[in-house]
Design a protein around this motif. Structure first.
Motif, PDB file in Angstrom:
ATOM      1  N   SER A  33       0.859  -1.177   0.000  1.00  0.00           N
ATOM      2  CA  SER A  33       0.000   0.000   0.000  1.00  0.00           C
ATOM      3  C   SER A  33       0.896   1.228   0.000  1.00  0.00           C
ATOM      4  O   SER A  33       2.089   1.139  -0.295  1.00  0.00           O
ATOM      5  CB  SER A  33      -0.946  -0.020   1.212  1.00  0.00           C
ATOM      6  OG  SER A  33      -1.910   1.005   1.116  1.00  0.00           O
ATOM      7  N   ASN A  34       0.332   2.398   0.352  1.00  0.00           N
ATOM      8  CA  ASN A  34       1.094   3.636   0.273  1.00  0.00           C
ATOM      9  C   ASN A  34       2.204   3.734   1.313  1.00  0.00           C
ATOM     10  O   ASN A  34       3.175   4.482   1.114  1.00  0.00           O
ATOM     11  CB  ASN A  34       0.164   4.836   0.461  1.00  0.00           C
ATOM     12  CG  ASN A  34      -0.926   4.897  -0.585  1.00  0.00           C
ATOM     13  OD1 ASN A  34      -1.942   4.212  -0.449  1.00  0.00           O
ATOM     14  ND2 ASN A  34      -0.730   5.694  -1.619  1.00  0.00           N
ATOM     15  N   MET A  35       2.074   3.006   2.410  1.00  0.00           N
ATOM     16  CA  MET A  35       3.002   3.147   3.529  1.00  0.00           C
ATOM     17  C   MET A  35       3.676   1.822   3.861  1.00  0.00           C
ATOM     18  O   MET A  35       3.221   0.759   3.438  1.00  0.00           O
ATOM     19  CB  MET A  35       2.243   3.664   4.761  1.00  0.00           C
ATOM     20  CG  MET A  35       1.567   5.015   4.564  1.00  0.00           C
ATOM     21  SD  MET A  35       2.736   6.354   4.224  1.00  0.00           S
ATOM     22  CE  MET A  35       3.566   6.463   5.799  1.00  0.00           C
ATOM     23  N   PRO A  36       4.761   1.855   4.641  1.00  0.00           N
ATOM     24  CA  PRO A  36       5.398   0.611   5.088  1.00  0.00           C
ATOM     25  C   PRO A  36       4.474  -0.202   5.993  1.00  0.00           C
ATOM     26  O   PRO A  36       3.533   0.324   6.591  1.00  0.00           O
ATOM     27  CB  PRO A  36       6.629   1.108   5.865  1.00  0.00           C
ATOM     28  CG  PRO A  36       6.863   2.495   5.386  1.00  0.00           C
ATOM     29  CD  PRO A  36       5.520   3.051   5.067  1.00  0.00           C
ATOM     30  N   VAL A  37       4.775  -1.490   6.115  1.00  0.00           N
ATOM     31  CA  VAL A  37       3.974  -2.380   6.955  1.00  0.00           C
ATOM     32  C   VAL A  37       4.180  -2.029   8.431  1.00  0.00           C
ATOM     33  O   VAL A  37       5.300  -1.840   8.892  1.00  0.00           O
ATOM     34  CB  VAL A  37       4.356  -3.847   6.709  1.00  0.00           C
ATOM     35  CG1 VAL A  37       3.659  -4.776   7.707  1.00  0.00           C
ATOM     36  CG2 VAL A  37       4.020  -4.246   5.281  1.00  0.00           C
ATOM     37  N   GLU A  38       3.086  -1.939   9.153  1.00  0.00           N
ATOM     38  CA  GLU A  38       3.142  -1.719  10.600  1.00  0.00           C
ATOM     39  C   GLU A  38       3.209  -3.054  11.332  1.00  0.00           C
ATOM     40  O   GLU A  38       4.017  -3.249  12.230  1.00  0.00           O
ATOM     41  CB  GLU A  38       1.920  -0.928  11.060  1.00  0.00           C
ATOM     42  CG  GLU A  38       1.904  -0.625  12.546  1.00  0.00           C
ATOM     43  CD  GLU A  38       0.726   0.248  12.918  1.00  0.00           C
ATOM     44  OE1 GLU A  38       0.915   1.483  13.028  1.00  0.00           O
ATOM     45  OE2 GLU A  38      -0.388  -0.297  13.089  1.00  0.00           O
ATOM     46  N   ASN A  39       2.340  -3.980  10.952  1.00  0.00           N
ATOM     47  CA  ASN A  39       2.406  -5.335  11.509  1.00  0.00           C
ATOM     48  C   ASN A  39       1.733  -6.305  10.543  1.00  0.00           C
ATOM     49  O   ASN A  39       0.889  -5.919   9.735  1.00  0.00           O
ATOM     50  CB  ASN A  39       1.768  -5.413  12.909  1.00  0.00           C
ATOM     51  CG  ASN A  39       0.304  -5.029  12.891  1.00  0.00           C
ATOM     52  OD1 ASN A  39      -0.524  -5.720  12.301  1.00  0.00           O
ATOM     53  ND2 ASN A  39      -0.040  -3.927  13.540  1.00  0.00           N
ATOM     54  N   ALA A  40       2.137  -7.545  10.651  1.00  0.00           N
ATOM     55  CA  ALA A  40       1.560  -8.592   9.802  1.00  0.00           C
ATOM     56  C   ALA A  40       1.611  -9.907  10.568  1.00  0.00           C
ATOM     57  O   ALA A  40       2.583 -10.184  11.274  1.00  0.00           O
ATOM     58  CB  ALA A  40       2.324  -8.707   8.489  1.00  0.00           C
ATOM     59  N   PHE A  41       0.564 -10.700  10.420  1.00  0.00           N
ATOM     60  CA  PHE A  41       0.529 -11.984  11.124  1.00  0.00           C
ATOM     61  C   PHE A  41      -0.423 -12.925  10.414  1.00  0.00           C
ATOM     62  O   PHE A  41      -1.264 -12.510   9.615  1.00  0.00           O
ATOM     63  CB  PHE A  41       0.092 -11.797  12.581  1.00  0.00           C
ATOM     64  CG  PHE A  41      -1.280 -11.186  12.742  1.00  0.00           C
ATOM     65  CD1 PHE A  41      -2.410 -11.988  12.814  1.00  0.00           C
ATOM     66  CD2 PHE A  41      -1.436  -9.806  12.825  1.00  0.00           C
ATOM     67  CE1 PHE A  41      -3.670 -11.432  12.961  1.00  0.00           C
ATOM     68  CE2 PHE A  41      -2.691  -9.238  12.968  1.00  0.00           C
ATOM     69  CZ  PHE A  41      -3.807 -10.053  13.041  1.00  0.00           C
ATOM     70  N   GLN A  42      -0.257 -14.197  10.709  1.00  0.00           N
ATOM     71  CA  GLN A  42      -1.154 -15.207  10.142  1.00  0.00           C
ATOM     72  C   GLN A  42      -2.313 -15.434  11.094  1.00  0.00           C
ATOM     73  O   GLN A  42      -2.123 -15.653  12.298  1.00  0.00           O
ATOM     74  CB  GLN A  42      -0.416 -16.514   9.882  1.00  0.00           C
ATOM     75  CG  GLN A  42      -1.240 -17.505   9.065  1.00  0.00           C
ATOM     76  CD  GLN A  42      -0.424 -18.699   8.609  1.00  0.00           C
ATOM     77  OE1 GLN A  42      -0.058 -19.542   9.411  1.00  0.00           O
ATOM     78  NE2 GLN A  42      -0.129 -18.770   7.313  1.00  0.00           N
ATOM     79  N   ARG A  43      -3.491 -15.388  10.571  1.00  0.00           N
ATOM     80  CA  ARG A  43      -4.695 -15.553  11.370  1.00  0.00           C
ATOM     81  C   ARG A  43      -5.015 -17.030  11.569  1.00  0.00           C
ATOM     82  O   ARG A  43      -4.424 -17.887  10.914  1.00  0.00           O
ATOM     83  CB  ARG A  43      -5.873 -14.861  10.665  1.00  0.00           C
ATOM     84  CG  ARG A  43      -5.677 -13.387  10.489  1.00  0.00           C
ATOM     85  CD  ARG A  43      -6.494 -12.744   9.376  1.00  0.00           C
ATOM     86  NE  ARG A  43      -7.703 -13.437   8.970  1.00  0.00           N
ATOM     87  CZ  ARG A  43      -8.891 -12.835   8.863  1.00  0.00           C
ATOM     88  NH1 ARG A  43      -9.022 -11.560   9.162  1.00  0.00           N
ATOM     89  NH2 ARG A  43      -9.939 -13.505   8.424  1.00  0.00           N
ATOM     90  N   PRO A  44      -5.937 -17.348  12.466  1.00  0.00           N
ATOM     91  CA  PRO A  44      -6.321 -18.751  12.681  1.00  0.00           C
ATOM     92  C   PRO A  44      -6.853 -19.435  11.427  1.00  0.00           C
ATOM     93  O   PRO A  44      -6.765 -20.660  11.309  1.00  0.00           O
ATOM     94  CB  PRO A  44      -7.405 -18.653  13.760  1.00  0.00           C
ATOM     95  CG  PRO A  44      -7.082 -17.400  14.498  1.00  0.00           C
ATOM     96  CD  PRO A  44      -6.552 -16.460  13.473  1.00  0.00           C
ATOM     97  N   ASP A  45      -7.399 -18.669  10.491  1.00  0.00           N
ATOM     98  CA  ASP A  45      -7.915 -19.265   9.253  1.00  0.00           C
ATOM     99  C   ASP A  45      -6.825 -19.460   8.209  1.00  0.00           C
ATOM    100  O   ASP A  45      -7.116 -19.741   7.051  1.00  0.00           O
ATOM    101  CB  ASP A  45      -9.055 -18.414   8.680  1.00  0.00           C
ATOM    102  CG  ASP A  45      -8.636 -16.975   8.408  1.00  0.00           C
ATOM    103  OD1 ASP A  45      -7.430 -16.662   8.500  1.00  0.00           O
ATOM    104  OD2 ASP A  45      -9.517 -16.145   8.114  1.00  0.00           O
ATOM    105  N   GLN A  46      -5.531 -19.288   8.628  1.00  0.00           N
ATOM    106  CA  GLN A  46      -4.367 -19.502   7.773  1.00  0.00           C
ATOM    107  C   GLN A  46      -4.191 -18.411   6.715  1.00  0.00           C
ATOM    108  O   GLN A  46      -3.403 -18.565   5.782  1.00  0.00           O
ATOM    109  CB  GLN A  46      -4.420 -20.868   7.090  1.00  0.00           C
ATOM    110  CG  GLN A  46      -4.569 -22.042   8.058  1.00  0.00           C
ATOM    111  CD  GLN A  46      -3.457 -22.041   9.108  1.00  0.00           C
ATOM    112  OE1 GLN A  46      -2.292 -22.019   8.764  1.00  0.00           O
ATOM    113  NE2 GLN A  46      -3.839 -22.054  10.391  1.00  0.00           N
ATOM    114  N   LEU A  47      -4.893 -17.318   6.853  1.00  0.00           N
ATOM    115  CA  LEU A  47      -4.720 -16.177   5.969  1.00  0.00           C
ATOM    116  C   LEU A  47      -3.887 -15.116   6.682  1.00  0.00           C
ATOM    117  O   LEU A  47      -3.898 -15.022   7.909  1.00  0.00           O
ATOM    118  CB  LEU A  47      -6.077 -15.597   5.558  1.00  0.00           C
ATOM    119  CG  LEU A  47      -6.926 -16.536   4.716  1.00  0.00           C
ATOM    120  CD1 LEU A  47      -8.379 -16.085   4.707  1.00  0.00           C
ATOM    121  CD2 LEU A  47      -6.394 -16.608   3.287  1.00  0.00           C
ATOM    122  N   ASN A  48      -3.162 -14.345   5.911  1.00  0.00           N
ATOM    123  CA  ASN A  48      -2.335 -13.290   6.482  1.00  0.00           C
ATOM    124  C   ASN A  48      -3.095 -11.974   6.556  1.00  0.00           C
ATOM    125  O   ASN A  48      -3.884 -11.657   5.662  1.00  0.00           O
ATOM    126  CB  ASN A  48      -1.063 -13.086   5.650  1.00  0.00           C
ATOM    127  CG  ASN A  48      -0.021 -14.140   5.936  1.00  0.00           C
ATOM    128  OD1 ASN A  48      -0.311 -15.158   6.576  1.00  0.00           O
ATOM    129  ND2 ASN A  48       1.185 -13.927   5.456  1.00  0.00           N
TER     130      ASN A  48
END
Length: 287
Positions: free
Chosen positions: A226-241
């Motif tokens: 997106s327009n800005m750097p990533v603040e946080n990212a994680f994998q959810r229980p449904d195996q999606l990020n």
């Protein structure tokens, strides 16, 4: 190796900055863990009674948004789904709005979206204004929300909307495209000058600048940009990020950019702001 897209570096940077970068986007078939489906809009389209108002008492009859409602921030979540034959996206946005004059009505731009109001609350007191009516006014591409309680002057309001739309309504807004001899799909955003309203409800006039916090949901083997750097990212229980980006600088809606792709990318420091900007490389699918 996948096919290469022959785009000049100069043009690529311009596209990224303007929010018109084209990269592979893949979404999900969920909405906070829900099975996706059409948003059941509570709106009725442009009823004849709403034409009977005078322009001074019916702001949706004016071409421009009311000057007394000013957007300050968008907290936006998008879930594009174009797996197989799917061509839809789902979203949720909370818009922070400063109210300069007491009003019963809140207006945002939409086009080709199904919309439903989730809440209208006072940011400071957390109290709800309620919703007595909501409708789409097609002639001016407005979605109108009428509150049960008048919104007082100087209030800051949080308008939360749930929506969905199609990724196959042309090649502007939020749309699905193909590459590698039409064997692979991608979704991308192109909003300039007034097509952000096709991707999310917003104040889609260039002078109405606001900050953005964007979250994209995607499969683990795809990259979100997106327009800005990533603040946080994680994998959810449904195996999606779930990838959330830092709060942006104030900008017009047409500059917003949403990408989920299999492109490799690089980050470049641009002066004088020294903000990192994600720039996709030419190879759109290196794996």
């Amino acid at each position: 190796m996948g096919s290469t897209v022959l785009i000049s570096k100069t043009k690529l940077i311009v596209l990224c900055v303007s929010g018109a970068v084209i990269c592979s986007v893949v979404g999900i078939a969920c909405w906070f863990g829900r099975v996706p489906g059409s948003t059941s809009s509570n709106a009725s389209k442009s009823t004849q009674n709403r034409e009977d108002f005078l322009p001074g008492t019916a702001p949706w009859l004016n071409l421009h948004l009311p000057a007394y409602t000013v957007p300050r921030h968008y907290d936006l979540v998008l879930y594009p789904d174009f797996y197989g034959t799917n061509n839809v996206f789902y979203g949720n946005v909370t818009i922070e709005i400063d109210i300069k004059q007491a009003t019963w009505y809140l207006l945002v731009h939409i086009k080709d979206l199904n919309v439903k109001v989730k809440s209208v609350t006072n940011k400071l007191t957390k109290s709800s204004y309620g919703v007595s009516d909501q409708w789409e006014y097609d002639p001016n591409q407005f979605y109108v929300v009428k509150t049960k309680t008048m919104i007082e002057e100087s209030a800051t309001v949080l308008l939360e909307l749930q929506f969905d739309g199609s990724l196959s309504n042309g090649i502007v807004g939020f749309y699905k495209a193909f590459y590698a001899n039409n064997t692979k799909a991608m979704a991308t955003s192109k909003f300039e000058p007034v097509d952000a309203r096709k991707a999310f409800p917003c104040f889609d006039e260039p002078n109405l600048k606001a900050t953005f916090t964007t979250t994209l949901i995607h499969k683990p083997d795809f990259t979100a940009l997106s327009n800005m750097p990533v603040e946080n990212a994680f994998q959810r229980p449904d195996q999606l990020n779930q990838t959330r980006f830092q709060k942006s600088v104030p900008m017009s809606t047409y500059l917003a950019c949403f990408i989920v792709c299999k492109c490799t990318y690089k980050e470049k420091i641009l002066s004088p702001s020294q903000k990192k900007v994600s720039l996709p490389l030419h190879n759109c699918d290196p794996t």
